[in-house]
Every structure is written in C-alpha cells, then in structure tokens.
Design a protein around this motif. Sequence first.
Motif, PDB file in Angstrom:
ATOM      1  N   ARG A 158       0.818  -1.205   0.000  1.00  0.00           N
ATOM      2  CA  ARG A 158       0.000   0.000   0.000  1.00  0.00           C
ATOM      3  C   ARG A 158       0.859   1.266   0.000  1.00  0.00           C
ATOM      4  O   ARG A 158       0.474   2.289  -0.569  1.00  0.00           O
ATOM      5  N   ARG A 159       1.987   1.196   0.657  1.00  0.00           N
ATOM      6  CA  ARG A 159       2.847   2.372   0.757  1.00  0.00           C
ATOM      7  C   ARG A 159       3.718   2.552  -0.491  1.00  0.00           C
ATOM      8  O   ARG A 159       4.380   3.578  -0.636  1.00  0.00           O
ATOM      9  N   ILE A 182      -4.554   7.364 -13.012  1.00  0.00           N
ATOM     10  CA  ILE A 182      -4.716   5.973 -12.565  1.00  0.00           C
ATOM     11  C   ILE A 182      -4.011   5.748 -11.226  1.00  0.00           C
ATOM     12  O   ILE A 182      -4.585   5.184 -10.281  1.00  0.00           O
ATOM     13  N   PHE A 183      -2.768   6.210 -11.132  1.00  0.00           N
ATOM     14  CA  PHE A 183      -2.012   6.017  -9.883  1.00  0.00           C
ATOM     15  C   PHE A 183      -2.600   6.851  -8.750  1.00  0.00           C
ATOM     16  O   PHE A 183      -2.565   6.431  -7.585  1.00  0.00           O
ATOM     17  N   HIS A 184      -3.135   8.014  -9.086  1.00  0.00           N
ATOM     18  CA  HIS A 184      -3.757   8.845  -8.060  1.00  0.00           C
ATOM     19  C   HIS A 184      -4.984   8.137  -7.476  1.00  0.00           C
ATOM     20  O   HIS A 184      -5.198   8.156  -6.251  1.00  0.00           O
ATOM     21  N   LYS A 185      -5.771   7.500  -8.341  1.00  0.00           N
ATOM     22  CA  LYS A 185      -6.946   6.772  -7.889  1.00  0.00           C
ATOM     23  C   LYS A 185      -6.541   5.579  -7.025  1.00  0.00           C
ATOM     24  O   LYS A 185      -7.171   5.283  -5.999  1.00  0.00           O
ATOM     25  N   MET A 186      -5.495   4.884  -7.444  1.00  0.00           N
ATOM     26  CA  MET A 186      -5.004   3.742  -6.670  1.00  0.00           C
ATOM     27  C   MET A 186      -4.478   4.199  -5.310  1.00  0.00           C
ATOM     28  O   MET A 186      -4.726   3.557  -4.289  1.00  0.00           O
ATOM     29  N   GLU A 187      -3.750   5.311  -5.328  1.00  0.00           N
ATOM     30  CA  GLU A 187      -3.207   5.856  -4.081  1.00  0.00           C
ATOM     31  C   GLU A 187      -4.323   6.254  -3.127  1.00  0.00           C
ATOM     32  O   GLU A 187      -4.267   5.970  -1.927  1.00  0.00           O
ATOM     33  N   LYS A 188      -5.338   6.889  -3.666  1.00  0.00           N
ATOM     34  CA  LYS A 188      -6.458   7.354  -2.846  1.00  0.00           C
ATOM     35  C   LYS A 188      -7.217   6.179  -2.236  1.00  0.00           C
ATOM     36  O   LYS A 188      -7.719   6.255  -1.105  1.00  0.00           O
ATOM     37  N   TYR A 236      -5.962   2.862  -1.856  1.00  0.00           N
ATOM     38  CA  TYR A 236      -5.216   1.852  -1.106  1.00  0.00           C
ATOM     39  C   TYR A 236      -4.134   2.391  -0.169  1.00  0.00           C
ATOM     40  O   TYR A 236      -3.667   1.654   0.700  1.00  0.00           O
ATOM     41  N   SER A 237      -3.700   3.624  -0.373  1.00  0.00           N
ATOM     42  CA  SER A 237      -2.564   4.104   0.426  1.00  0.00           C
ATOM     43  C   SER A 237      -2.917   4.244   1.903  1.00  0.00           C
ATOM     44  O   SER A 237      -4.049   4.538   2.262  1.00  0.00           O
ATOM     45  N   VAL A 238      -1.898   4.050   2.708  1.00  0.00           N
ATOM     46  CA  VAL A 238      -2.045   4.220   4.142  1.00  0.00           C
ATOM     47  C   VAL A 238      -1.284   5.463   4.518  1.00  0.00           C
ATOM     48  O   VAL A 238      -0.080   5.591   4.260  1.00  0.00           O
TER      49      VAL A 238
END
Length: 219
Positions: free
Chosen positions: A145-146, A207-213, A215-217
């Motif tokens: 996630r990080r 795409i990466f911004h959506k994934m980050e939003k 799944y990111s912790v």
Amino acid sequence: MDTIERMIKWIPPLLSGARVTISLTILSVSAGLVLSLFLALGKMSKNIFINKSCSAYIFFFRGTPLLMQLYFIYFGLPMISTALTINNRFVAAFIAFGLNSAAYCAEIIRAAIQSIDKGQFEAGKALRLSYAQTMFLIIIPQSIRRLIPPVGNEFIMVLKDASLVSIIALTDITKQTRSIQSSTASSLVYIPAMILYLIITAVFSFIFHKMEKKYSVYL
C-alpha cells in the motif's frame, strides 16, 4: 487549415510510436518491480556477500546515466562477445530500462518495508513464522500500500525517459517525431508529440492517483 491537416496526418505514426513507448514502460517497470523485491531483500540481508552484491548493483544502476546503460547494452555488449549481441531494439531497451528501474524500485521497496512497525516482526515470531514467512505473509502485503505513490512516480519517470530509445532507432514517439520533422522540414510536429506525451502522462497519473487514494495508508 493547411497546418491542421498536416498535423492530423501526423497522428497515426505518433500513435504507433505511443504504443511502443507505453509497452516498453509497462513491461520495464513490471520486470523491474519483480527484480527489485529480491534486490531490496538482498540489501537487507545479514549475509555480507548478498548484501554487498545487491548494494553494488543498486549503486551502479542508480549512479550511472540510463543513456550510457542503453548504449552499452545495445552497442557495447557485441564488442565484448558476438554471443551477447541483441539485434531486437525493443528487447535491448527493455533490458536496459528493466535493470535500471529495478535499482530505483529496490530502494522504494526497502524503504517501505523498513517503515513497517517492528512489532509486526515480533508478531511473526510469536506465531512461530520463519523470517521468509513473516516477510511474505505479513510485512510485504502491508508495504504494498505504501509503494503506490513512489512507484507511480517511477513509472512516470520511465515513461518520459523512454524517449531515449530513439538513439537506437526504436520507433517510439520521439523517433517518429524526428522522422516526420526530417521528412517534412516542419518543427510543428513537436506540438502534437508533446501533447501526446502530456495526455499519456495525465492518464497514468490519474490511474495512480486513484489507486493511491483507494489503497494508500497515510501515517
């Protein structure tokens, strides 16, 4: 109108080059991520030989220009031995970009793993898990996630650096742009080429911004 019509004619070859650029980026970063996991774990290993070997690899590929690495793999290796000749330009570029990306991703993964609370390692020991089991079942899943934000940045960097492959005549966006500019004697072709780069970068950044939003912790 004449200029617009010319620009429209340039779109098909530029899109053809875009397919090469995108394919090279996705494959290189994907392969780099797989290799980087072993490099990161190797650099964290207590085995001196493994630790120093992985550290040397990372230092070399991060400390030398990607352009020189690409030159060496495509032009230099055949001079060492004809058996090392890589005739396929895409394969040569893939190897160079994949090896380079692995070095950068290894540091990203190592930092992500070391950011996990040490209590997680203790939990693994309490469950009588081996070091490998603790790493692959507990630590790495949490680290993933990080990894999204920095890996996204690495992907965008590789996407833009892919323009370097034009030096070995691989027909990416930059090579197609130069070919059009040479045949038409018009530098206006750089306008749609840059716009195309911007569109591709924007799409993958989104795409990466959506994934980050998702799944990111955030700590």
